[in-house]
Each structure stands twice: as structure tokens, then as C-alpha cells.
Design a protein around this motif. Structure first.
Motif, mmCIF file in Angstrom:
data_model
loop_
_atom_site.group_PDB
_atom_site.id
_atom_site.type_symbol
_atom_site.label_atom_id
_atom_site.label_comp_id
_atom_site.label_asym_id
_atom_site.label_seq_id
_atom_site.Cartn_x
_atom_site.Cartn_y
_atom_site.Cartn_z
ATOM 1 N N ASN A 109 -4.875 -6.710 8.324
ATOM 2 C CA ASN A 109 -4.957 -5.485 9.105
ATOM 3 C C ASN A 109 -3.587 -5.044 9.604
ATOM 4 O O ASN A 109 -2.718 -5.863 9.902
ATOM 5 N N GLY A 110 -3.409 -3.742 9.701
ATOM 6 C CA GLY A 110 -2.175 -3.174 10.224
ATOM 7 C C GLY A 110 -2.360 -1.694 10.489
ATOM 8 O O GLY A 110 -3.063 -1.011 9.741
ATOM 9 N N LYS A 111 -1.731 -1.191 11.567
ATOM 10 C CA LYS A 111 -1.877 0.219 11.900
ATOM 11 C C LYS A 111 -1.195 1.106 10.873
ATOM 12 O O LYS A 111 -1.644 2.213 10.590
ATOM 13 N N ALA A 112 -0.076 0.629 10.310
ATOM 14 C CA ALA A 112 0.656 1.384 9.293
ATOM 15 C C ALA A 112 0.727 0.544 8.024
ATOM 16 O O ALA A 112 0.192 -0.570 7.967
ATOM 17 N N LEU A 113 1.379 1.074 6.996
ATOM 18 C CA LEU A 113 1.521 0.336 5.742
ATOM 19 C C LEU A 113 2.840 -0.424 5.746
ATOM 20 O O LEU A 113 3.913 0.156 5.916
ATOM 21 N N ASP A 114 2.746 -1.728 5.567
ATOM 22 C CA ASP A 114 3.920 -2.595 5.517
ATOM 23 C C ASP A 114 3.831 -3.426 4.245
ATOM 24 O O ASP A 114 2.930 -4.251 4.101
ATOM 25 N N VAL A 115 4.755 -3.188 3.313
ATOM 26 C CA VAL A 115 4.734 -3.866 2.015
ATOM 27 C C VAL A 115 5.880 -4.876 1.959
ATOM 28 O O VAL A 115 7.043 -4.523 2.149
ATOM 29 N N ARG A 116 5.528 -6.123 1.684
ATOM 30 C CA ARG A 116 6.531 -7.182 1.555
ATOM 31 C C ARG A 116 6.420 -7.783 0.158
ATOM 32 O O ARG A 116 5.332 -8.190 -0.268
ATOM 33 N N LEU A 117 7.575 -7.858 -0.523
ATOM 34 C CA LEU A 117 7.612 -8.322 -1.907
ATOM 35 C C LEU A 117 8.394 -9.627 -2.023
ATOM 36 O O LEU A 117 9.404 -9.814 -1.336
ATOM 37 N N ARG A 118 7.918 -10.496 -2.902
ATOM 38 C CA ARG A 118 8.657 -11.718 -3.219
ATOM 39 C C ARG A 118 8.630 -11.899 -4.733
ATOM 40 O O ARG A 118 7.569 -12.124 -5.316
ATOM 41 N N VAL A 119 9.802 -11.779 -5.365
ATOM 42 C CA VAL A 119 9.915 -11.928 -6.824
ATOM 43 C C VAL A 119 11.000 -12.947 -7.133
ATOM 44 O O VAL A 119 11.919 -13.141 -6.335
ATOM 45 N N PRO A 120 10.928 -13.609 -8.290
ATOM 46 C CA PRO A 120 11.958 -14.588 -8.654
ATOM 47 C C PRO A 120 13.315 -13.911 -8.866
ATOM 48 O O PRO A 120 13.401 -12.702 -9.113
ATOM 49 N N GLY A 121 14.364 -14.697 -8.769
ATOM 50 C CA GLY A 121 15.704 -14.184 -9.019
ATOM 51 C C GLY A 121 15.815 -13.607 -10.426
ATOM 52 O O GLY A 121 15.304 -14.175 -11.392
ATOM 53 N N GLY A 122 16.477 -12.483 -10.523
ATOM 54 C CA GLY A 122 16.616 -11.816 -11.814
ATOM 55 C C GLY A 122 15.556 -10.771 -12.067
ATOM 56 O O GLY A 122 15.648 -10.009 -13.038
ATOM 57 N N TYR A 123 14.538 -10.722 -11.205
ATOM 58 C CA TYR A 123 13.459 -9.742 -11.368
ATOM 59 C C TYR A 123 13.439 -8.716 -10.239
ATOM 60 O O TYR A 123 12.442 -8.028 -10.047
ATOM 61 N N GLU A 124 14.553 -8.635 -9.514
ATOM 62 C CA GLU A 124 14.629 -7.656 -8.423
ATOM 63 C C GLU A 124 14.475 -6.220 -8.923
ATOM 64 O O GLU A 124 14.105 -5.332 -8.146
ATOM 65 N N ARG A 125 14.728 -6.012 -10.202
ATOM 66 C CA ARG A 125 14.607 -4.657 -10.761
ATOM 67 C C ARG A 125 13.179 -4.125 -10.675
ATOM 68 O O ARG A 125 12.951 -2.909 -10.757
ATOM 69 N N LEU A 126 12.200 -5.031 -10.534
ATOM 70 C CA LEU A 126 10.801 -4.606 -10.464
ATOM 71 C C LEU A 126 10.403 -4.114 -9.070
ATOM 72 O O LEU A 126 9.367 -3.454 -8.919
ATOM 73 N N GLU A 127 11.198 -4.440 -8.070
ATOM 74 C CA GLU A 127 10.798 -4.166 -6.691
ATOM 75 C C GLU A 127 10.551 -2.684 -6.397
ATOM 76 O O GLU A 127 9.532 -2.343 -5.768
ATOM 77 N N PRO A 128 11.436 -1.759 -6.780
ATOM 78 C CA PRO A 128 11.174 -0.350 -6.455
ATOM 79 C C PRO A 128 9.859 0.168 -7.015
ATOM 80 O O PRO A 128 9.095 0.852 -6.316
ATOM 81 N N GLN A 129 9.573 -0.163 -8.281
ATOM 82 C CA GLN A 129 8.331 0.318 -8.888
ATOM 83 C C GLN A 129 7.113 -0.384 -8.298
ATOM 84 O O GLN A 129 6.050 0.234 -8.130
ATOM 85 N N ALA A 130 7.255 -1.672 -7.976
ATOM 86 C CA ALA A 130 6.142 -2.402 -7.375
ATOM 87 C C ALA A 130 5.820 -1.846 -5.989
ATOM 88 O O ALA A 130 4.655 -1.651 -5.624
#
Length: 290
Positions: A24-45
Motif C-alpha cells: 500500500n502507498g498513497k502515491a506511486l513509488d517504483v524501486r528497481l533492482r537489476v544486475p550490473g550491466g543491465y541498468e539500460r533496462l531501468e528507464p523502460q521498466a
């Protein structure tokens, strides 16, 4: 709203698993964890999560399994050349066999593991497949949250019905009947005249108007009825209504507070306090809605 989803995938070289958790949360809070070298996926995810949800705290993680990737080995040619030159300059005694290649390859640092360089096309194809699986995980999470929402809607509807019932009880209260209001006002005026018998008529009219205003809670009851209708319309509308219902809870609470403050007798005050309890319960459930 809470929920969990998981999607597995792979391309024959690398396997992966997406896990998406929601609380639950009043607003949207997105937290991402990806392996090293895959940071390029973060914006689209992140964009995919923001497109799917408007409320809640999301934790998205990507795990890789590269056990299917064949190892890539490389011989340290410089070290091997140096060792062979050293061996050529040695005087080998009788009975000593010359160095063999299989023996030289066991020397530490002679064989190195290197990462296989992928071309852009292969990496882009993997990125597309991984993001597609993430989209599937987000769809699964949305379905889980929607199923929870069906159960929550029944609970929220019950609280709204209770507010409507208590409002009706307040409207029917004996303390709000014209005879009761007149009797109470008459008593208050008699007390006022007894305390100040020489009070001017203009001042007396002002005091009477104040007493009438304080005793009249019809406006608060009318607003409570209107808020109940608005809440039912939102539930019937469907979709992300959590924030708007949260605002209505504030309005419900404001009217209940005023009703308690202006209540002309104990019974009506008891109804107002029960209203506040039900409104608090409603607000707790509304926090779980999208």
C-alpha cells in the motif's frame, strides 16, 4: 494494494526471472533492482510500471541465470611465449622429459575466462524479451490487485452503507424535531433573559440567531447524504478511485466533527461519535485501493 507476480524467461543462453511486489502507498513509488550491466533496462521498466499503476509501492527485481552460457576461455599467449623461451634456455639433465603443452596450461594464469562479446542485435533481442516478460509480470500483478479490489469494494460498500444508516438515524433523532428545537431554544432564551433582563431587543435577536445556528445541523446532514451518493458513484464507476475516496473520507470526517460539536443532545452526539468510528474504518480500507 498488495500483490505479487513472477515471470521466468530465457533465450537459451541466459535465463531470467522478474519479481514484482506491491504494498500500500498513497502515491506511486517504483524501486528497481537489476544486475550490473543491465541498468539500460531501468528507464523502460520504470515507464512500464508507471503506465500500469497509479498508486502503491512497487519493488521490481531482475535475477539472471547464466549457467546455460558456455564458458569462453583464452590462453595467455604472452605468458606461454615467455615460459617457452625460458624452457629453451634451460639445461635439462638426463631422464627429464621436455615440457608438454598440457602441463603448461595448468599453470595459474595461463588459461583465462573472458566474457563473450555479444553483438548489438543479440543484446537488443534479449532486452526486448526481458521487457516483454516484465510487462507480463505487471499484468499478473494488476490482476492480483484487481481480485483484491473486488473483496475490498464489498468492505468499503459496507462502511458507506453504515454511514448512510447513521445519517438517517441522525435525521430522525427526536432532538431535531421542531417541537424539541423550539423547547430547547425557549429554555436557552429564558436563561439568557434571566441573566440579563434588560437586554436590548436587537441584542436578543442576535443571541437567538446564534442559538438557532448552533442547534441546526441539517446542513451537515445534507452534505453527508451528498458525500454518500458521491462515494457510491465512484465505486460504480470503477477504475483508480482510491485518491478521490480518500478525499471524500476527509469531507465525511469534517461533517461528523461539526455534527458532534453542534449536537443538541447526548443521543445525537453518540451517533456522531459512531459516525467518526465508521469513517476511520472506511479510510483505512480506502488506503488499500488503487
Amino acid at each position: 494494494m498488495t500483490g505479487f507476480a513472477r515471470r521466468d524467461g530465457g533465450d537459451g543462453v541466459v535465463g531470467w526471472t522478474w519479481e514484482v511486489k506491491s504494498v500500500n502507498g498513497k502515491a506511486l513509488d517504483v524501486r528497481l533492482r537489476v544486475p550490473g550491466g543491465y541498468e539500460r533496462l531501468e528507464p523502460q521498466a520504470r515507464a512500464a510500471a508507471q503506465g500500469a499503476f497509479t498508486r502503491g509501492s512497487l519493488q521490481i527485481s531482475l535475477q539472471l541465470d547464466q549457467s546455460e552460457r558456455p564458458p569462453s576461455l583464452k590462453i595467455n599467449q604472452a605468458l606461454l611465449t615467455q615460459l617457452l623461451e625460458q624452457i629453451d634456455g634451460l639445461e635439462i639433465g638426463a631422464g627429464v622429459e621436455p615440457a608438454r603443452l598440457d602441463g603448461l596450461l595448468t599453470i595459474r594464469g595461463m588459461v583465462e575466462s573472458v566474457e563473450e562479446q555479444e553483438d548489438e542485435a543479440a543484446r537488443a533481442a534479449r532486452d526486448t524479451a526481458q521487457l516483454s516478460d516484465l510487462a507480463g509480470a505487471l499484468e499478473d500483478l494488476e490482476a492480483a490487485r484487481r481480485a483484491e479490489g473486488v473483496h475490498l469494494a464489498a468492505t468499503v460498500t459496507g462502511h458507506i452503507d453504515a454511514i448512510a444508516d447513521l445519517t438517517a438515524q441522525a435525521q430522525a433523532s427526536a432532538a431535531l424535531q421542531p417541537e424539541a428545537l423550539r423547547a430547547k431554544l425557549k429554555g436557552q432564551l429564558e436563561e439568557l433573559l434571566g441573566a440579563a433582563p434588560a437586554l436590548p431587543e436587537e441584542r436578543l435577536a442576535q443571541e437567538a440567531a446564534i442559538l438557532i445556528t448552533k442547534a441546526d445541523i441539517r446542513e451537515e446532514l445534507d452534505r453527508l447524504i451528498a458525500h454518500v451518493a458521491a462515494a457510491r458513484d465512484l465505486l460504480a464507476e470503477g477504475g483508480p478511485v482510491g485518491r478521490r475516496l480518500d478525499f471524500l473520507c476527509q469531507e465525511f470526517n469534517r461533517e461528523a466533527n461539526t455534527l458532534c460539536a453542534k449536537s443538541p443532545d447526548v443521543a445525537l452526539n453518540r451517533i456522531g461519535l459512531e459516525l467518526k468510528t465508521v469513517i476511520d474504518q472506511l479510510r483505512e480500507q480506502v488506503q488499500n485501493l488503487e
